[in-house]
Design an enzyme around this catalytic site. Sequence first.
Site, short mmCIF file in Angstrom:
data_model
loop_
_atom_site.label_atom_id
_atom_site.label_comp_id
_atom_site.label_asym_id
_atom_site.label_seq_id
_atom_site.Cartn_x
_atom_site.Cartn_y
_atom_site.Cartn_z
N GLU A 1 6.90 -23.16 2.33
CA GLU A 1 7.79 -24.11 1.65
C GLU A 1 8.84 -23.42 0.77
O GLU A 1 9.89 -24.01 0.49
CB GLU A 1 6.97 -25.10 0.81
CG GLU A 1 6.24 -26.15 1.64
CD GLU A 1 7.20 -27.00 2.49
OE1 GLU A 1 8.19 -27.52 1.96
OE2 GLU A 1 6.93 -27.12 3.72
N HIS B 1 10.50 -20.69 1.69
CA HIS B 1 11.58 -20.44 2.65
C HIS B 1 12.31 -21.74 3.00
O HIS B 1 13.53 -21.76 3.16
CB HIS B 1 11.03 -19.82 3.93
CG HIS B 1 10.35 -18.49 3.75
ND1 HIS B 1 9.02 -18.30 3.98
CD2 HIS B 1 10.84 -17.27 3.38
CE1 HIS B 1 8.70 -17.04 3.76
NE2 HIS B 1 9.78 -16.39 3.38
N GLY C 1 15.71 -16.18 -2.84
CA GLY C 1 14.81 -16.82 -3.78
C GLY C 1 14.70 -16.05 -5.08
O GLY C 1 14.73 -14.81 -5.08
N GLN C 2 14.56 -16.78 -6.19
CA GLN C 2 14.33 -16.12 -7.49
C GLN C 2 12.93 -15.53 -7.57
O GLN C 2 12.64 -14.74 -8.45
CB GLN C 2 14.55 -17.13 -8.62
CG GLN C 2 16.02 -17.37 -8.88
CD GLN C 2 16.27 -18.41 -9.96
OE1 GLN C 2 15.34 -18.95 -10.56
NE2 GLN C 2 17.54 -18.69 -10.21
N ASP D 1 11.74 -13.27 -5.81
CA ASP D 1 11.94 -11.81 -5.77
C ASP D 1 13.14 -11.50 -6.65
O ASP D 1 14.23 -11.21 -6.17
CB ASP D 1 12.13 -11.36 -4.33
CG ASP D 1 10.91 -11.68 -3.49
OD1 ASP D 1 9.95 -10.92 -3.55
OD2 ASP D 1 10.92 -12.72 -2.80
N SER E 1 3.97 -17.35 -1.30
CA SER E 1 4.33 -16.04 -0.76
C SER E 1 3.59 -15.84 0.55
O SER E 1 2.43 -16.28 0.69
CB SER E 1 3.91 -14.94 -1.76
OG SER E 1 3.85 -13.68 -1.11
N ARG F 1 2.34 -13.23 1.44
CA ARG F 1 1.20 -12.36 1.14
C ARG F 1 0.01 -13.13 0.56
O ARG F 1 -1.08 -12.56 0.48
CB ARG F 1 1.62 -11.22 0.22
CG ARG F 1 2.51 -10.19 0.92
CD ARG F 1 2.73 -8.94 0.08
NE ARG F 1 3.32 -7.86 0.85
CZ ARG F 1 4.61 -7.54 0.85
NH1 ARG F 1 5.46 -8.21 0.11
NH2 ARG F 1 5.06 -6.53 1.59
#
Length: 279
Positions: free
Chosen positions: A35, A37, A147-148, A150, A185, A187
């Site tokens: 979500e 992305h 995205g903020q 990263d 994420s 990950r």
Amino acid sequence: MEVIRSIRQMQEAASTVKRAGRRIALVPTMGALHEGHVALMRAARSKGAAVAVSIYVNPAQFAPQEDFKRYPRDLDADTAICKREGVDVVFAPTDEEMYATNASTWVEESLLSRRLEGERRPHLFGGVCTVVAKLFNICQPDIAVFGQKDYQQLCVVRRMVRDMNFPVEIHPVPTVREADGLALSSRNQYLTPMDRAQATVLFKALSVAQDLFNAGEINAHRLEAQMLRTVEFAPSARLDYAEIADAETLAPLHEVKRGDVALLAVYIGKTRLIDNLIL
Ligand code: AMP
């Protein structure tokens, strides 16, 4: 929706869109779409431009001991999400397509990249800048959405765009979180159920910093110490770093003001997660 795997085809498709007078908004991703992305895709669509999503796990930004090989990949699920979101083109090149075996040109940002993530992962931002520069040359975006989540990557890419005069507007999107605060994420898939429960300490630590700052604490060292204490409370969590930095230059601070950014990296079991919050 078209799925393009070759650079030449992508460049031709981009040129056709431009000749028709339409702008292109690019969403660079490494796939395993979630979500977070999707929020980027929706921001891209809201610009009224043709939307291109790149899906590429970029080997250049992983160190040999990092998770390049086991990074989650599912192109079919990813393209289904892109289609549902009204994306115009997915660009999903192979490694052979993206990097010549004797590739010897790299793009490096040499200041913001050195701290925080770059200090622990020296390959990271050279790989990111190189692949983003290549994606800009391939997809020819007018807008690129990041995205903020990263945060340092966003700063480094902005700096590269300014310094290299890429005619691309960088559009940031706020971090999308689970109900309990964990930032989405790819990950997060690595987390065991027990790890997942403890992964909330990242957002908890950031919230502690935010609350203390709102209550008048402006000493960066004391805020960082409280973030550390919060993380240490979770038995599977180990702090890599917790810092408050200038939101543009990422320089470390003694005194914190509104708009500065708190950033942290935490190992939850074997999984390393990052998060941040603008104070
Ligand atoms: P990645 O696929 O992890 O390389 O991320 C691709 C883009 O999605 C980057 O610009 C990320 O910052 C952004 N992104 C990843 N997770 C989130 C999230 N939870 N919220 C908003 N953007 C995100």
